[in-house]
Scaffold this motif. Sequence first.
Motif, PDB file in Angstrom:
ATOM      1  N   PRO A 176      28.780   6.612-101.239  1.00  0.00           N
ATOM      2  CA  PRO A 176      28.891   5.266-101.812  1.00  0.00           C
ATOM      3  C   PRO A 176      28.874   4.151-100.764  1.00  0.00           C
ATOM      4  CG  PRO A 176      31.040   6.320-101.773  1.00  0.00           C
ATOM      5  CD  PRO A 176      30.045   7.353-101.301  1.00  0.00           C
ATOM      6  N   VAL A 177      29.158   4.500 -99.493  1.00  0.00           N
ATOM      7  CA  VAL A 177      29.127   3.504 -98.421  1.00  0.00           C
ATOM      8  C   VAL A 177      28.349   4.080 -97.252  1.00  0.00           C
ATOM      9  CG1 VAL A 177      30.514   2.170 -96.777  1.00  0.00           C
ATOM     10  CG2 VAL A 177      31.363   2.528 -99.101  1.00  0.00           C
ATOM     11  N   ASP A 178      27.438   3.301 -96.711  1.00  0.00           N
ATOM     12  CA  ASP A 178      26.679   3.747 -95.547  1.00  0.00           C
ATOM     13  C   ASP A 178      27.582   3.696 -94.312  1.00  0.00           C
ATOM     14  OD1 ASP A 178      24.898   4.219 -93.468  1.00  0.00           O
ATOM     15  OD2 ASP A 178      23.357   2.899 -94.256  1.00  0.00           O
ATOM     16  N   PRO A 179      27.842   4.849 -93.669  1.00  0.00           N
ATOM     17  CA  PRO A 179      28.730   4.834 -92.500  1.00  0.00           C
ATOM     18  C   PRO A 179      28.135   4.087 -91.308  1.00  0.00           C
ATOM     19  CG  PRO A 179      27.731   6.995 -92.754  1.00  0.00           C
ATOM     20  CD  PRO A 179      27.336   6.198 -93.960  1.00  0.00           C
ATOM     21  N   PHE A 180      26.841   3.765 -91.392  1.00  0.00           N
ATOM     22  CA  PHE A 180      26.194   3.047 -90.302  1.00  0.00           C
ATOM     23  C   PHE A 180      25.909   1.583 -90.674  1.00  0.00           C
ATOM     24  CE2 PHE A 180      25.336   7.550 -89.856  1.00  0.00           C
ATOM     25  CZ  PHE A 180      25.873   7.766 -88.602  1.00  0.00           C
ATOM     26  N   PHE A 181      26.676   1.089 -91.642  1.00  0.00           N
ATOM     27  CA  PHE A 181      26.633  -0.337 -91.993  1.00  0.00           C
ATOM     28  C   PHE A 181      26.963  -1.136 -90.741  1.00  0.00           C
ATOM     29  CE2 PHE A 181      29.313  -4.026 -93.083  1.00  0.00           C
ATOM     30  CZ  PHE A 181      28.411  -4.759 -93.842  1.00  0.00           C
ATOM     31  N   ASN A 182      26.108  -2.122 -90.430  1.00  0.00           N
ATOM     32  CA  ASN A 182      26.411  -2.894 -89.228  1.00  0.00           C
ATOM     33  C   ASN A 182      26.617  -4.372 -89.535  1.00  0.00           C
ATOM     34  OD1 ASN A 182      23.496  -3.018 -89.564  1.00  0.00           O
ATOM     35  ND2 ASN A 182      23.438  -3.987 -87.562  1.00  0.00           N
ATOM     36  N   VAL A 183      27.427  -4.985 -88.704  1.00  0.00           N
ATOM     37  CA  VAL A 183      27.851  -6.374 -88.884  1.00  0.00           C
ATOM     38  C   VAL A 183      26.937  -7.287 -88.086  1.00  0.00           C
ATOM     39  CG1 VAL A 183      29.707  -8.018 -88.450  1.00  0.00           C
ATOM     40  CG2 VAL A 183      30.258  -5.721 -89.276  1.00  0.00           C
ATOM     41  N   ALA A 186      28.391 -13.384 -90.779  1.00  0.00           N
ATOM     42  CA  ALA A 186      29.752 -13.606 -91.267  1.00  0.00           C
ATOM     43  C   ALA A 186      29.967 -12.902 -92.606  1.00  0.00           C
ATOM     44  CB  ALA A 186      30.024 -15.100 -91.400  1.00  0.00           C
ATOM     45  N   GLU A 187      28.916 -12.859 -93.439  1.00  0.00           N
ATOM     46  CA  GLU A 187      29.010 -12.154 -94.724  1.00  0.00           C
ATOM     47  C   GLU A 187      29.205 -10.659 -94.524  1.00  0.00           C
ATOM     48  OE1 GLU A 187      27.336 -16.049 -95.164  1.00  0.00           O
ATOM     49  OE2 GLU A 187      26.570 -14.384 -93.930  1.00  0.00           O
ATOM     50  N   ASP A 188      28.498 -10.099 -93.544  1.00  0.00           N
ATOM     51  CA  ASP A 188      28.678  -8.674 -93.224  1.00  0.00           C
ATOM     52  C   ASP A 188      30.110  -8.395 -92.773  1.00  0.00           C
ATOM     53  OD1 ASP A 188      25.982  -8.193 -93.712  1.00  0.00           O
ATOM     54  OD2 ASP A 188      25.425  -8.320 -91.598  1.00  0.00           O
ATOM     55  N   LEU A 189      30.656  -9.303 -91.991  1.00  0.00           N
ATOM     56  CA  LEU A 189      32.018  -9.129 -91.490  1.00  0.00           C
ATOM     57  C   LEU A 189      33.014  -9.129 -92.654  1.00  0.00           C
ATOM     58  CD1 LEU A 189      33.422  -8.845 -88.718  1.00  0.00           C
ATOM     59  CD2 LEU A 189      33.799 -11.300 -88.757  1.00  0.00           C
ATOM     60  N   ALA A 190      32.798 -10.038 -93.598  1.00  0.00           N
ATOM     61  CA  ALA A 190      33.670 -10.088 -94.791  1.00  0.00           C
ATOM     62  C   ALA A 190      33.533  -8.802 -95.610  1.00  0.00           C
ATOM     63  CB  ALA A 190      33.311 -11.306 -95.629  1.00  0.00           C
ATOM     64  N   ARG A 191      32.315  -8.299 -95.732  1.00  0.00           N
ATOM     65  CA  ARG A 191      32.108  -7.060 -96.489  1.00  0.00           C
ATOM     66  C   ARG A 191      32.783  -5.881 -95.796  1.00  0.00           C
ATOM     67  NH1 ARG A 191      27.193  -3.225 -97.405  1.00  0.00           N
ATOM     68  NH2 ARG A 191      28.038  -2.004 -99.095  1.00  0.00           N
ATOM     69  N   ALA A 192      32.687  -5.830 -94.458  1.00  0.00           N
ATOM     70  CA  ALA A 192      33.342  -4.767 -93.707  1.00  0.00           C
ATOM     71  C   ALA A 192      34.850  -4.812 -93.898  1.00  0.00           C
ATOM     72  CB  ALA A 192      32.994  -4.880 -92.233  1.00  0.00           C
TER      73      ALA A 192
END
Length: 197
Positions: A176-183, A186-192
């Motif tokens: 359900p979550v990609d372990p290689f999600f990268n930041v 700023a939106e990526d940081l909030a999602r992380a």
Amino acid sequence: MSLSPREIAAVVLAGGEGRRIGGSKPQRMLAGRNLLERAAGQASAFSDLTAVAVRDLAQTEAPDGLTLIEDAPWEGPLGGLAAALAFARSRRRAAALTLPCDMPLVPADLASRLAAAPGEHGATLAASGGRLHPVCGLWRVEALDALSAYAGGGQRSLKGFAATVGFATVEWPAEPVDPFFNVNTAEDLARAETLLA
């Protein structure tokens, strides 16, 4: 590759400028720690020998107990890989595990699964959802011997360099979550932050 943790140096790649997030990406806070400290913690779980590869030694403060090494003078993560391989070789390790400072969800079995991949390749790279993540790779130190010629030809792609030295891949599920999600933003940081919570 069939390597033990004692044969591996784990190196965090932290040389990017992080323009899309407004600069200073390694210092961005996530769940009470900055991205660099978080990645350093991941690296120390993978090996007893760790370092952080940065673009400019004078401009970076190392997390406690970590060695700072300087990227080779090539743009992009290739300079960090060169520094990682040179560091691993100087400490008589067989391979360098690279991971970037902006992937806070890297799987806990990253090193063990990459090290257990069958075959004799110059590199073993992580993949998820059919996408290759060459910044998360286990690279044999012998690959360093081919790096200058590759970079000297004006090439900078980690994927291209992996193809030059030969590589295998190890796949992780992206759901359900990609372990290689990268930041990157700023939106990526909030999602992380949400994913870690």
